[in-house]
Design a protein around this motif. Sequence first.
Motif, mmCIF file in Angstrom:
data_model
loop_
_atom_site.group_PDB
_atom_site.id
_atom_site.type_symbol
_atom_site.label_atom_id
_atom_site.label_comp_id
_atom_site.label_asym_id
_atom_site.label_seq_id
_atom_site.Cartn_x
_atom_site.Cartn_y
_atom_site.Cartn_z
ATOM 1 N N VAL A 171 0.845 -1.193 0.000
ATOM 2 C CA VAL A 171 0.000 0.000 0.000
ATOM 3 C C VAL A 171 0.880 1.242 0.000
ATOM 4 O O VAL A 171 2.094 1.178 0.221
ATOM 5 C CB VAL A 171 -0.938 0.001 1.216
ATOM 6 C CG1 VAL A 171 -1.913 -1.165 1.138
ATOM 7 C CG2 VAL A 171 -0.149 -0.065 2.528
ATOM 8 N N THR A 172 0.261 2.387 -0.235
ATOM 9 C CA THR A 172 1.009 3.644 -0.261
ATOM 10 C C THR A 172 1.231 4.202 1.132
ATOM 11 O O THR A 172 2.288 4.747 1.443
ATOM 12 C CB THR A 172 0.268 4.688 -1.116
ATOM 13 O OG1 THR A 172 0.058 4.140 -2.425
ATOM 14 C CG2 THR A 172 1.070 5.972 -1.243
ATOM 15 N N ASN A 173 0.233 4.055 1.998
ATOM 16 C CA ASN A 173 0.327 4.529 3.385
ATOM 17 C C ASN A 173 -0.169 3.455 4.337
ATOM 18 O O ASN A 173 -1.092 2.710 4.013
ATOM 19 C CB ASN A 173 -0.507 5.798 3.600
ATOM 20 C CG ASN A 173 -0.023 6.964 2.774
ATOM 21 O OD1 ASN A 173 -0.567 7.245 1.710
ATOM 22 N ND2 ASN A 173 1.003 7.655 3.248
ATOM 23 N N GLY A 174 0.425 3.388 5.513
ATOM 24 C CA GLY A 174 -0.057 2.474 6.539
ATOM 25 C C GLY A 174 0.108 1.021 6.161
ATOM 26 O O GLY A 174 1.126 0.614 5.609
ATOM 27 N N THR A 175 -0.916 0.205 6.473
ATOM 28 C CA THR A 175 -0.918 -1.213 6.125
ATOM 29 C C THR A 175 -2.254 -1.569 5.488
ATOM 30 O O THR A 175 -3.244 -0.865 5.633
ATOM 31 C CB THR A 175 -0.705 -2.097 7.361
ATOM 32 O OG1 THR A 175 -1.765 -1.858 8.303
ATOM 33 C CG2 THR A 175 0.633 -1.805 8.021
ATOM 34 N N GLY A 176 -2.290 -2.698 4.793
ATOM 35 C CA GLY A 176 -3.521 -3.144 4.151
ATOM 36 C C GLY A 176 -3.206 -4.041 2.982
ATOM 37 O O GLY A 176 -2.147 -4.685 2.931
ATOM 38 N N ASN A 177 -4.127 -4.086 2.013
ATOM 39 C CA ASN A 177 -3.973 -4.953 0.855
ATOM 40 C C ASN A 177 -4.456 -4.271 -0.418
ATOM 41 O O ASN A 177 -5.442 -3.532 -0.391
ATOM 42 C CB ASN A 177 -4.782 -6.248 1.049
ATOM 43 C CG ASN A 177 -4.180 -7.161 2.083
ATOM 44 O OD1 ASN A 177 -3.181 -7.829 1.836
ATOM 45 N ND2 ASN A 177 -4.783 -7.196 3.274
ATOM 46 N N THR A 178 -3.751 -4.524 -1.503
ATOM 47 C CA THR A 178 -4.196 -4.092 -2.823
ATOM 48 C C THR A 178 -4.301 -5.325 -3.718
ATOM 49 O O THR A 178 -3.673 -6.355 -3.471
ATOM 50 C CB THR A 178 -3.214 -3.080 -3.445
ATOM 51 O OG1 THR A 178 -1.893 -3.658 -3.484
ATOM 52 C CG2 THR A 178 -3.170 -1.800 -2.625
ATOM 53 N N ARG A 179 -5.124 -5.221 -4.754
ATOM 54 C CA ARG A 179 -5.362 -6.342 -5.656
ATOM 55 C C ARG A 179 -4.095 -6.682 -6.443
ATOM 56 O O ARG A 179 -3.354 -5.800 -6.866
ATOM 57 C CB ARG A 179 -6.501 -6.025 -6.612
ATOM 58 C CG ARG A 179 -7.832 -5.789 -5.927
ATOM 59 C CD ARG A 179 -8.880 -5.266 -6.879
ATOM 60 N NE ARG A 179 -9.474 -6.321 -7.692
ATOM 61 C CZ ARG A 179 -9.250 -6.517 -8.979
ATOM 62 N NH1 ARG A 179 -8.391 -5.728 -9.626
ATOM 63 N NH2 ARG A 179 -9.848 -7.484 -9.639
ATOM 64 N N VAL A 180 -3.865 -7.985 -6.648
ATOM 65 C CA VAL A 180 -2.691 -8.469 -7.386
ATOM 66 C C VAL A 180 -3.163 -9.283 -8.584
ATOM 67 O O VAL A 180 -3.871 -10.286 -8.419
ATOM 68 C CB VAL A 180 -1.785 -9.334 -6.490
ATOM 69 C CG1 VAL A 180 -0.639 -9.932 -7.306
ATOM 70 C CG2 VAL A 180 -1.239 -8.521 -5.331
ATOM 71 N N THR A 181 -2.772 -8.865 -9.780
ATOM 72 C CA THR A 181 -3.073 -9.647 -10.980
ATOM 73 C C THR A 181 -1.830 -10.341 -11.539
ATOM 74 O O THR A 181 -1.948 -11.225 -12.388
ATOM 75 C CB THR A 181 -3.698 -8.755 -12.068
ATOM 76 O OG1 THR A 181 -2.818 -7.656 -12.341
ATOM 77 C CG2 THR A 181 -5.042 -8.206 -11.608
ATOM 78 N N ILE A 221 -9.773 1.410 9.749
ATOM 79 C CA ILE A 221 -10.035 1.406 8.311
ATOM 80 C C ILE A 221 -8.739 1.149 7.561
ATOM 81 O O ILE A 221 -7.731 1.823 7.797
ATOM 82 C CB ILE A 221 -10.663 2.747 7.877
ATOM 83 C CG1 ILE A 221 -12.000 2.963 8.599
ATOM 84 C CG2 ILE A 221 -10.859 2.784 6.367
ATOM 85 C CD1 ILE A 221 -12.588 4.340 8.395
ATOM 86 N N GLN A 222 -8.755 0.173 6.670
ATOM 87 C CA GLN A 222 -7.555 -0.234 5.930
ATOM 88 C C GLN A 222 -7.847 -0.332 4.439
ATOM 89 O O GLN A 222 -8.988 -0.532 4.017
ATOM 90 C CB GLN A 222 -7.085 -1.620 6.384
ATOM 91 C CG GLN A 222 -6.485 -1.733 7.740
ATOM 92 C CD GLN A 222 -5.927 -3.135 7.950
ATOM 93 O OE1 GLN A 222 -5.658 -3.872 7.001
ATOM 94 N NE2 GLN A 222 -5.755 -3.509 9.192
ATOM 95 N N ASN A 245 -6.276 3.134 -0.363
ATOM 96 C CA ASN A 245 -5.253 3.774 0.477
ATOM 97 C C ASN A 245 -5.924 4.580 1.580
ATOM 98 O O ASN A 245 -7.013 5.127 1.390
ATOM 99 C CB ASN A 245 -4.356 4.694 -0.358
ATOM 100 C CG ASN A 245 -3.143 5.170 0.424
ATOM 101 O OD1 ASN A 245 -2.325 4.371 0.855
ATOM 102 N ND2 ASN A 245 -3.029 6.465 0.640
ATOM 103 N N VAL A 246 -5.263 4.636 2.731
ATOM 104 C CA VAL A 246 -5.734 5.452 3.855
ATOM 105 C C VAL A 246 -4.568 6.279 4.367
ATOM 106 O O VAL A 246 -3.513 5.738 4.710
ATOM 107 C CB VAL A 246 -6.284 4.581 5.005
ATOM 108 C CG1 VAL A 246 -6.781 5.470 6.152
ATOM 109 C CG2 VAL A 246 -7.395 3.675 4.518
ATOM 110 N N ASN A 247 -4.763 7.588 4.404
ATOM 111 C CA ASN A 247 -3.746 8.508 4.918
ATOM 112 C C ASN A 247 -4.442 9.481 5.866
ATOM 113 O O ASN A 247 -5.015 10.475 5.448
ATOM 114 C CB ASN A 247 -3.060 9.255 3.777
ATOM 115 C CG ASN A 247 -1.902 10.110 4.256
ATOM 116 O OD1 ASN A 247 -1.543 10.074 5.433
ATOM 117 N ND2 ASN A 247 -1.318 10.881 3.356
#
Length: 290
Positions: A171-181, A221-222, A245-247
């Motif tokens: 992610v760009t900020n903090g922690t979390g998940n983004t989709r991977v293709t 919130i992530q 993203n969450v900032n």
Amino acid sequence: MSAYPAVSGPYGLKAVNEIGGLPYAGSTRMIPIASGYSSNLFYGQIVQLSGGTLVAGSYTPATNPTTVIAGTIGVFVGCQYTNPSTLQPIQSQYWPASTIANDAIAYVIDDPRTVFKVAVGSQATSTLSNTSSGGGYMNPAFIGTNVYPLSGAGGSTTTGNSLLSVSGGVVTNGTGNTRVTAAAPLRVVSVVPDTVYAVTQTASTSGSSTTLTLTAANSAIQAGMQISSPSGTGGYSGNYVYVTNVNSTTVTLNSAVTIASGTQVTFLGYPEVLVTWNGNFHSYNNTTGV
């Protein structure tokens, strides 16, 4: 709020059924473990073959996220061996490192069609890690995407269970998940609705926008959570708009929505998903032998 409000933490890969909906009947293959093998093997851990015996899986997204590891055979679900001290037969949830036993046999779920339930971990920023940054979430938009198995936490010698989880991209900020293709070992086939987590926060957009502004920062919130707004345009649960993203109080969405000031927006996160093997990441679908 807890990182795992409905799931106590990662627990490895648990077989639930097979692709197509057939039930998992508990079938396993017995594969030898070399006497004195020096690494623990935990229930729910990915394993591979080496010289005809079973060893811990060597895949890591930190160094080779898209690289197929030849010999990856499935998931470890216990073992049997003769206790070297008592000479009594042992059925064990895990393989204790460096055990001397000439008859050690592992039970492995080796069917590449198996569907597993697994806890969702998370990534931080910049580079992929083999260790989860904490509890994470996905949502229905992740179905059909790929995920990385995170084995860096090892397992518990108390329970014998693996602490493997899965994650999406950084992610760009903090922690979390983004989709991977891009290529990765596991494919998301479903989310697990039984443990969905919801957090509500007052938020709004300035017209139609992918930027959602919270009235106050909310660490629960992530990236990876879905939004559901009771009014406006494009933010209903059936629109499947999600957080990328969450900032602090600025939440970035994958698609533009219109949400009026003072609206109570619900953020939905799924801390568990169902996954299966991706193509030649499983040895039985790979023409390269070991």
